[in-house]
Design an enzyme around this catalytic site. Structure first.
Site, PDB file in Angstrom:
ATOM      1  N   HIS A  89       0.836  -1.200   0.000  1.00 20.68           N
ATOM      2  CA  HIS A  89       0.000   0.000   0.000  1.00 20.68           C
ATOM      3  C   HIS A  89       0.869   1.248   0.000  1.00 20.68           C
ATOM      4  O   HIS A  89       0.667   2.170  -0.788  1.00 20.68           O
ATOM      5  CB  HIS A  89      -0.951  -0.002   1.207  1.00 20.68           C
ATOM      6  N   HIS A 112      -4.561   6.260  -5.663  1.00 21.38           N
ATOM      7  CA  HIS A 112      -5.776   6.817  -5.040  1.00 21.38           C
ATOM      8  C   HIS A 112      -6.270   8.054  -5.779  1.00 21.38           C
ATOM      9  O   HIS A 112      -5.570   8.599  -6.609  1.00 21.38           O
ATOM     10  CB  HIS A 112      -5.512   7.203  -3.577  1.00 21.38           C
ATOM     11  N   HIS A 121      -7.119  -1.929  -5.639  1.00 19.74           N
ATOM     12  CA  HIS A 121      -7.411  -2.602  -4.368  1.00 19.74           C
ATOM     13  C   HIS A 121      -8.030  -3.981  -4.596  1.00 19.74           C
ATOM     14  O   HIS A 121      -7.846  -4.891  -3.786  1.00 19.74           O
ATOM     15  CB  HIS A 121      -8.288  -1.729  -3.476  1.00 19.74           C
ATOM     16  N   HIS A 248     -15.521   5.042   2.328  1.00 16.74           N
ATOM     17  CA  HIS A 248     -14.177   4.470   2.398  1.00 16.74           C
ATOM     18  C   HIS A 248     -13.239   5.300   3.271  1.00 16.74           C
ATOM     19  O   HIS A 248     -12.614   4.794   4.210  1.00 16.74           O
ATOM     20  CB  HIS A 248     -13.597   4.308   0.983  1.00 16.74           C
ATOM     21  N   HIS A 252     -11.516   4.860   7.272  1.00 22.35           N
ATOM     22  CA  HIS A 252     -10.076   4.982   7.539  1.00 22.35           C
ATOM     23  C   HIS A 252      -9.822   5.961   8.683  1.00 22.35           C
ATOM     24  O   HIS A 252      -9.070   5.686   9.610  1.00 22.35           O
ATOM     25  CB  HIS A 252      -9.341   5.482   6.293  1.00 22.35           C
ATOM     26  N   PHE A 269      -2.100   6.584   4.331  1.00 23.62           N
ATOM     27  CA  PHE A 269      -1.774   5.623   3.266  1.00 23.62           C
ATOM     28  C   PHE A 269      -0.575   4.751   3.622  1.00 23.62           C
ATOM     29  O   PHE A 269      -0.571   3.556   3.405  1.00 23.62           O
ATOM     30  CB  PHE A 269      -1.397   6.359   1.966  1.00 23.62           C
ATOM     31  N   HIS A 282     -11.505  -3.053   3.144  1.00 23.80           N
ATOM     32  CA  HIS A 282     -11.453  -2.983   1.687  1.00 23.80           C
ATOM     33  C   HIS A 282     -12.212  -4.109   1.003  1.00 23.80           C
ATOM     34  O   HIS A 282     -12.637  -3.977  -0.140  1.00 23.80           O
ATOM     35  CB  HIS A 282     -10.014  -2.881   1.189  1.00 23.80           C
TER      36      HIS A 282
END
Ligand code: C2O
Length: 354
Positions: A89, A112, A121, A248, A252, A269, A282
Site C-alpha cells: 500500500h 488513489h 485494491h 471508504h 479509515h 496511506f 477494503h
C-alpha cells in the site's frame, strides 16, 4: 503502467511526516531476482465466498486468525510477510514507483483519488487472500468483510479484531471507537454523539448516497481519469469517486489513532496496511463495487477507456512469482474465483434515500 516493482522501487516514502512516523517509511518489496510473468486466471473450480465478519462461524474466524498468525510469523523480508503486504500500500501510494515504463520517469504513481482506486485494491486483496489461504493450506480460504452497511450487527468493529492477543489486533487505532460504538460512515474528524438509531439511519443514507445519489455514472463512481503523464491526484480533488471519497475514507479516519501525528495505522496511506482491519474494510469496499454494478441501473458500468483497461500493477502471487495484472482482468470477479455472501442487510440502505 507500474514498473517491475523489485527493480525500480524508491525506498523512501513521501506524503506523511517521516520524523514522527511510527511505522517504517521504507516501502519497497523484497527482491527475489525473478522476472515479471503474465497473469493467468486461476484454474481451480472453487469459489471463495467472502463472508460478513460479524456473522462468521467459529470455523471461519479460526481459519482467518490462523492465517494472519502464520503471515505474522514469516520473516519481514519474505514477500508474503505481514510487513511486505503492508508495504504494498505504501509503495503504490507514497511514491515508491514512478511512471518510468510509460515514459515519465520523474512522475510518481498514485493509485488513489482516481479511477485506479477500485481495480488496484481489488487486485491487492485478490493476492492477499490467496497468500493467506496458501499459508494454511486451504484453497477455499476466503476473506471476511467488515459489513458496515448491515445495521444488524455490522456497524461495529468486528469482535475478533479487538482482543490484544488476537493476531488481527492492532494497537494503533482510535481507543474511543470500540464496540458498542457504531462506526460513523460520514466521519469527518468530529464525534457525533447521537443515539444508535440515528447513527444507523445516517450510515444507511451515507451508503445510499455513495452508491446511488452520488455514484450515478462511471466517472462519479470510479473517479476521474488518471493516465500516463498525469501527476498524482491530490487528496480532496474533485475527481475522487463517490465511495472512495465517502464511506471508504470516513472508515479509515474513524479507525486510525487520532492521537498519533500521522493517524496510524488506518488514517494514513503509508501505514494503513499494518492494520488487518484494512483488508477487511477494503473487502467491503470491493463488495460495494459489485453491489453498485448489480443494482442494474443505467450508467452503472465500468470504464471502457483503453487507458483504464490497460493500466497495470505488479504483485507477488501466492507462489512468490511476480505477475503483472491489468484492470481489464479484474472486472469479472467470477473469473477470479471469488464472490460475496449475500445477506439481508445489503437491502437495508436501498430504501434509505437521504
Ligand atoms: Cu488504498 Cu483504503 O486505501
Amino acid at each position: 503502467t507500474a514498473p517491475d516493482i523489485t527493480n525500480v522501487c524508491k525506498d523512501s516514502a513521501s506524503g506523511f511526516n517521516t520524523a514522527t512516523a511510527i511505522r517504517t517509511g521504507k516501502c519497497c518489496p523484497p527482491s527475489l531476482g525473478k522476472k515479471v510473468k503474465k497473469f493467468t486466471f486461476p484454474k481451480e473450480k472453487i469459489t471463495r465466498v467472502r463472508w460478513p465478519a460479524h456473522l462468521g462461524t467459529k470455523q471461519q474466524v479460526d481459519k482467518y486468525l490462523k492465517a494472519i498468525a502464520a503471515m505474522r510469523a514469516l520473516p519481514d523480508d519474505h514477500p508474503h510477510s505481514f510487513a511486505s503486504q503492508a508495504k504494498i500500500h505504501c509503495a503504490y501510494c507514497n511514491g515508491g514507483y514512478t511512471q518510468v515504463d510509460s515514459g515519465f520517469p520523474n512522475i510518481d504513481i498514485q493509485i488513489h483519488n482516481s479511477w485506479l482506486f477500485f481495480p488496484f485494491h481489488r487486485w491487492y486483496l485478490y493476492f492477499y487472500e490467496r497468500i493467506l489461504g496458501k499459508l494454511i493450506n486451504d484453497p477455499t480460504f476466503a476473506l471476511p468483510y467488515w459489513n458496515w452497511d448491515d445495521p444488524v450487527g455490522g456497524m461495529t468493529i468486528p469482535d475478533f479484531f479487538l482482543p490484544a492477543n488476537s493476531p488481527a489486533y492492532d494497537v494503533y487505532r482510535d481507543a474511543r471507537h470500540k464496540p458498542p460504538l457504531l462506526v460513523d460512515l460520514a466521519f469527518d474528524g468530529r464525534e457525533r454523539d447521537v443515539s444508535n438509531e440515528v447513527q444507523k439511519q445516517c450510515n444507511l443514507s451515507t451508503v445510499y448516497r455513495d452508491l446511488v445519489r452520488n455514484g450515478t455514472d462511471t466517472k462519479s463512481f470510479f473517479g476521474g481519469e488518471y493516465v500516463a503523464g498525469d501527476a498524482p491526484v491530490a487528496n480532496g480533488a474533485k475527481s475522487i469517486g463517490s465511495v472512495e471519497a465517502g464511506t471508504h475514507t470516513a472508515v479509515h479516519r474513524w479507525v486510525g489513532d487520532s492521537t498519533k501525528p500521522n493517524n496510524e495505522d488506518m488514517g494514513n496511506f503509508y501505514s494503513a496496511g499494518y492494520d488487518p482491519l484494512f483488508y477487511v474494510h477494503h473487502s467491503n469496499v470491493d463488495r460495494m463495487w459489485k453491489l453498485w454494478k448489480d443494482l442494474g441501473i443505467k450508467g452503472h458500468k465500468e470504464p471502457k477507456d483503453k487507458d483504464w483497461l490497460d493500466a497495470s500493477y505488479v504483485f507477488y502471487d501466492e507462489n512468490q512469482d511476480l505477475v503483472r495484472v491489468y484492470n481489464k482482468d479484474c472486472v469479472k470477479i467470477d473469473k477470479l474465483n471469488y464472490d460475496y455472501f449475500v445477506t439481508e442487510g445489503e437491502i437495508a440502505w436501498r430504501k434509505s434515500r437521504p
